[in-house]
Design a protein around this motif. Structure first.
Motif, PDB file in Angstrom:
ATOM      1  N   ASP A   1       0.843  -1.194   0.000  1.00 33.38           N
ATOM      2  CA  ASP A   1       0.000   0.000   0.000  1.00 33.38           C
ATOM      3  C   ASP A   1       0.877   1.243   0.000  1.00 33.38           C
ATOM      4  OD1 ASP A   1      -2.810  -1.165   0.490  1.00 33.38           O
ATOM      5  OD2 ASP A   1      -1.519  -2.230   1.887  1.00 33.38           O
TER       6      ASP A   1
ATOM      7  N   LYS B   1       1.360   2.426  -7.297  1.00 34.93           N
ATOM      8  CA  LYS B   1       0.938   1.580  -8.426  1.00 34.93           C
ATOM      9  C   LYS B   1      -0.083   2.264  -9.322  1.00 34.93           C
ATOM     10  CE  LYS B   1      -0.909  -1.607  -5.878  1.00 34.93           C
ATOM     11  NZ  LYS B   1      -1.165  -0.532  -5.014  1.00 34.93           N
TER      12      LYS B   1
ATOM     13  N   GLU C   1      -8.111  -4.359  -8.936  1.00 37.20           N
ATOM     14  CA  GLU C   1      -8.714  -5.356  -8.048  1.00 37.20           C
ATOM     15  C   GLU C   1      -8.465  -4.948  -6.607  1.00 37.20           C
ATOM     16  OE1 GLU C   1      -7.294  -9.267  -8.969  1.00 37.20           O
ATOM     17  OE2 GLU C   1      -8.288  -9.265 -10.916  1.00 37.20           O
TER      18      GLU C   1
ATOM     19  N   ARG D   1     -15.693  -5.183  -3.118  1.00 37.06           N
ATOM     20  CA  ARG D   1     -14.686  -4.289  -2.525  1.00 37.06           C
ATOM     21  C   ARG D   1     -15.198  -3.667  -1.223  1.00 37.06           C
ATOM     22  NH1 ARG D   1     -10.036  -1.383  -4.297  1.00 37.06           N
ATOM     23  NH2 ARG D   1      -9.790   0.450  -2.998  1.00 37.06           N
TER      24      ARG D   1
ATOM     25  N   LEU E   1     -13.181  -4.646   2.108  1.00 30.00           N
ATOM     26  CA  LEU E   1     -12.259  -3.621   2.619  1.00 30.00           C
ATOM     27  C   LEU E   1     -12.873  -2.739   3.691  1.00 30.00           C
ATOM     28  CD1 LEU E   1     -10.375  -2.345  -0.558  1.00 30.00           C
ATOM     29  CD2 LEU E   1      -9.709  -4.119   1.065  1.00 30.00           C
TER      30      LEU E   1
ATOM     31  N   PHE F   1     -11.795 -12.001  -2.448  1.00 22.63           N
ATOM     32  CA  PHE F   1     -10.850 -11.462  -3.441  1.00 22.63           C
ATOM     33  C   PHE F   1     -10.827 -12.354  -4.684  1.00 22.63           C
ATOM     34  CE2 PHE F   1      -8.760  -9.192   0.228  1.00 22.63           C
ATOM     35  CZ  PHE F   1      -8.848  -7.914  -0.307  1.00 22.63           C
TER      36      PHE F   1
ATOM     37  N   ARG G   1     -11.970 -11.474  -8.574  1.00 23.34           N
ATOM     38  CA  ARG G   1     -10.998 -11.711  -9.656  1.00 23.34           C
ATOM     39  C   ARG G   1     -11.584 -12.616 -10.736  1.00 23.34           C
ATOM     40  NH1 ARG G   1      -6.801 -12.826  -6.370  1.00 23.34           N
ATOM     41  NH2 ARG G   1      -6.448 -10.572  -6.416  1.00 23.34           N
TER      42      ARG G   1
ATOM     43  N   ARG H   1      -3.175  -4.409  -9.258  1.00 28.40           N
ATOM     44  CA  ARG H   1      -3.268  -5.625  -8.437  1.00 28.40           C
ATOM     45  C   ARG H   1      -3.911  -6.781  -9.203  1.00 28.40           C
ATOM     46  NH1 ARG H   1      -1.555  -4.738  -3.487  1.00 28.40           N
ATOM     47  NH2 ARG H   1      -1.846  -2.746  -2.445  1.00 28.40           N
TER      48      ARG H   1
ATOM     49  N   SER I   1      -1.297 -10.219  -5.289  1.00 30.08           N
ATOM     50  CA  SER I   1      -1.761  -9.539  -4.067  1.00 30.08           C
ATOM     51  C   SER I   1      -2.413 -10.538  -3.121  1.00 30.08           C
ATOM     52  CB  SER I   1      -2.767  -8.424  -4.410  1.00 30.08           C
ATOM     53  OG  SER I   1      -2.084  -7.282  -4.872  1.00 30.08           O
ATOM     54  N   SER I   2      -3.182 -11.480  -3.656  1.00 30.70           N
ATOM     55  CA  SER I   2      -3.801 -12.483  -2.780  1.00 30.70           C
ATOM     56  C   SER I   2      -2.753 -13.415  -2.191  1.00 30.70           C
ATOM     57  CB  SER I   2      -4.840 -13.305  -3.556  1.00 30.70           C
ATOM     58  OG  SER I   2      -6.038 -12.589  -3.681  1.00 30.70           O
TER      59      SER I   2
ATOM     60  N   TYR J   1      -0.934 -11.019   0.466  1.00 32.59           N
ATOM     61  CA  TYR J   1      -1.714 -10.539   1.620  1.00 32.59           C
ATOM     62  C   TYR J   1      -2.428 -11.676   2.359  1.00 32.59           C
ATOM     63  CZ  TYR J   1      -1.160  -5.576   0.393  1.00 32.59           C
ATOM     64  OH  TYR J   1      -0.651  -4.326   0.140  1.00 32.59           O
ATOM     65  N   GLN J   2      -3.090 -12.562   1.575  1.00 27.18           N
ATOM     66  CA  GLN J   2      -3.832 -13.631   2.255  1.00 27.18           C
ATOM     67  C   GLN J   2      -2.915 -14.835   2.531  1.00 27.18           C
ATOM     68  OE1 GLN J   2      -5.633 -11.633  -0.209  1.00 27.18           O
ATOM     69  NE2 GLN J   2      -6.258 -10.717   1.741  1.00 27.18           N
TER      70      GLN J   2
ATOM     71  N   ASP K   1      -7.862   1.206   5.210  1.00 26.67           N
ATOM     72  CA  ASP K   1      -8.905   0.183   5.089  1.00 26.67           C
ATOM     73  C   ASP K   1      -8.512  -1.013   5.954  1.00 26.67           C
ATOM     74  OD1 ASP K   1      -7.264  -1.606   3.578  1.00 26.67           O
ATOM     75  OD2 ASP K   1      -7.752  -0.531   1.729  1.00 26.67           O
TER      76      ASP K   1
ATOM     77  N   LEU L   1      -7.226  -3.907   5.409  1.00 26.49           N
ATOM     78  CA  LEU L   1      -5.908  -4.519   5.200  1.00 26.49           C
ATOM     79  C   LEU L   1      -4.790  -3.551   5.578  1.00 26.49           C
ATOM     80  CD1 LEU L   1      -5.691  -7.437   4.062  1.00 26.49           C
ATOM     81  CD2 LEU L   1      -7.857  -6.381   3.458  1.00 26.49           C
ATOM     82  N   GLU L   2      -4.983  -2.298   5.201  1.00 25.61           N
ATOM     83  CA  GLU L   2      -3.938  -1.301   5.492  1.00 25.61           C
ATOM     84  C   GLU L   2      -3.719  -1.145   6.994  1.00 25.61           C
ATOM     85  OE1 GLU L   2      -4.664   1.490   1.532  1.00 25.61           O
ATOM     86  OE2 GLU L   2      -5.489   2.082   3.462  1.00 25.61           O
TER      87      GLU L   2
HETATM   88  P1  TYD Z   1      -5.892  -1.043  -3.293  1.00 20.32           P
HETATM   89  O1  TYD Z   1      -7.124  -0.855  -4.124  1.00 20.32           O
HETATM   90  O2  TYD Z   1      -4.608  -1.130  -4.021  1.00 20.32           O
HETATM   91  O3  TYD Z   1      -5.826   0.059  -2.186  1.00 20.32           O
HETATM   92  P2  TYD Z   1      -6.088   1.630  -2.289  1.00 20.32           P
HETATM   93  O4  TYD Z   1      -7.007   1.895  -3.417  1.00 20.32           O
HETATM   94  O5  TYD Z   1      -6.678   1.930  -0.943  1.00 20.32           O
HETATM   95  O6  TYD Z   1      -4.728   2.212  -2.486  1.00 20.32           O
HETATM   96  O7  TYD Z   1      -6.028  -2.385  -2.463  1.00 20.32           O
HETATM   97  C1  TYD Z   1      -6.911  -2.479  -1.427  1.00 20.32           C
HETATM   98  C2  TYD Z   1      -6.391  -3.395  -0.351  1.00 20.32           C
HETATM   99  O8  TYD Z   1      -6.752  -4.745  -0.625  1.00 20.32           O
HETATM  100  C3  TYD Z   1      -4.890  -3.370  -0.175  1.00 20.32           C
HETATM  101  O9  TYD Z   1      -4.617  -3.174   1.210  1.00 20.32           O
HETATM  102  C4  TYD Z   1      -4.441  -4.751  -0.575  1.00 20.32           C
HETATM  103  C5  TYD Z   1      -5.667  -5.597  -0.370  1.00 20.32           C
HETATM  104  N1  TYD Z   1      -5.769  -6.783  -1.252  1.00 20.32           N
HETATM  105  C6  TYD Z   1      -5.639  -8.054  -0.697  1.00 20.32           C
HETATM  106  O10 TYD Z   1      -5.430  -8.197   0.516  1.00 20.32           O
HETATM  107  N2  TYD Z   1      -5.767  -9.144  -1.499  1.00 20.32           N
HETATM  108  C7  TYD Z   1      -6.022  -9.035  -2.831  1.00 20.32           C
HETATM  109  O11 TYD Z   1      -6.125 -10.063  -3.550  1.00 20.32           O
HETATM  110  C8  TYD Z   1      -6.146  -7.718  -3.395  1.00 20.32           C
HETATM  111  C9  TYD Z   1      -6.423  -7.553  -4.852  1.00 20.32           C
HETATM  112  C10 TYD Z   1      -6.002  -6.616  -2.566  1.00 20.32           C
END
Ligand code: TYD
Length: 214
Positions: A21, A25, A48, A59, A63, A77, A81, A103, A107-108, A111-112, A158, A160-161
């Motif tokens: 984050d 990107k 995504e 979303r 989030l 997620f 996708r 993304r 990312s999955s 992060y996951q 959010d 995740l952040e």
């Molecule tokens: P993102 O849209 O890049 O964030 P922002 O628009 O706020 O900059 O991504 C949203 C969040 O989702 C980010 O913290 C990463 C997370 N994420 C996952 O955990 N798994 C996934 O598969 C994807 C696509 C995003």
């Protein structure tokens, strides 16, 4: 720096931007798209989660909702996708367009699989199934220390952040490992460089990909 001219045979190319984050990107995806359009390509920029109307509902859920069980989070997620690939990405690629996504599967996995500790292989398999195995032609990883990303994002986070520094550290390590394992399909760029230098590195690599070189 003078730019190499990509050939006009770039159609049907799928480019993903990945990174933590606050890495920049979205900005770089837009800059690449504008450049390719100037060169005459038709480009679709998407993201995504949330690249489709269905995805925008997902979303919100994933989030901005309350607690979501980690496996449910991975499935949400993946659902976003699967729908994104079938209804937006594949049709655009079939029309010969360039698709740039902010993304994708990595990312999955990061992060996951790593952050949530659900297992890198399990999350990868889930996503191979969800996408029918669609892999980007090129993935641009914009690498940034987690604390720098956090400082850039400021106060609004959010679900995740808001995770811990350890979580975001694990995410970064995994992104780098994915890139390291497949250097032909990845470009890693230092996200602490000024945005115009990141942009240049991306352009050079995409131009090479189009078979032009320098
Ligand atoms: P993102 O849209 O890049 O964030 P922002 O628009 O706020 O900059 O991504 C949203 C969040 O989702 C980010 O913290 C990463 C997370 N994420 C996952 O955990 N798994 C996934 O598969 C994807 C696509 C995003």
């Amino acid at each position: 720096m003078s730019q190499p001219e990509p050939s006009l045979s770039l159609g049907g190319v799928f480019i993903a931007f990945e990174g933590g984050d606050g890495a920049g990107k979205s900005t770089q995806a837009q800059l690449l798209s504008a450049w390719l359009e100037e060169l005459g390509h038709t480009v679709v920029v998407t993201r995504e989660p949330g690249g489709t109307p269905f995805g925008r509902t997902v979303r919100e859920l994933v989030l901005h909702g309350d607690h979501v069980a980690p496996r449910a989070e991975a499935l949400l997620f993946a659902a976003d996708r699967a729908h994104h690939v079938e209804t937006l990405i594949l049709p655009a690629l079939a029309r010969g367009e360039v698709v740039i996504t902010d993304r994708y599967v990595d990312s999955s996995i990061a992060y996951q699989g790593a952050g949530r500790d659900l297992g890198v292989d399990e999350v990868r398999e889930l996503n191979v199934w969800a996408t029918g195995g669609l892999v980007p032609t090129l993935t641009v990883l914009i690498d940034l220390p987690a604390d720098v990303g956090r400082a850039r994002r400021g106060g609004v986070h959010d679900r995740l952040e808001s995770e811990s520094a350890d979580f975001h550290g694990a995410v970064r390590v995994l992104f780098l490992a994915l890139a390291d394992a497949d250097p032909d399909r990845y470009l890693v760029v230092d996200g602490e460089l000024p945005p115009e230098q990141v942009r240049e590195r991306v352009r050079v690599r995409v131009a090479m990909m189009a078979g032009v070189g320098r």
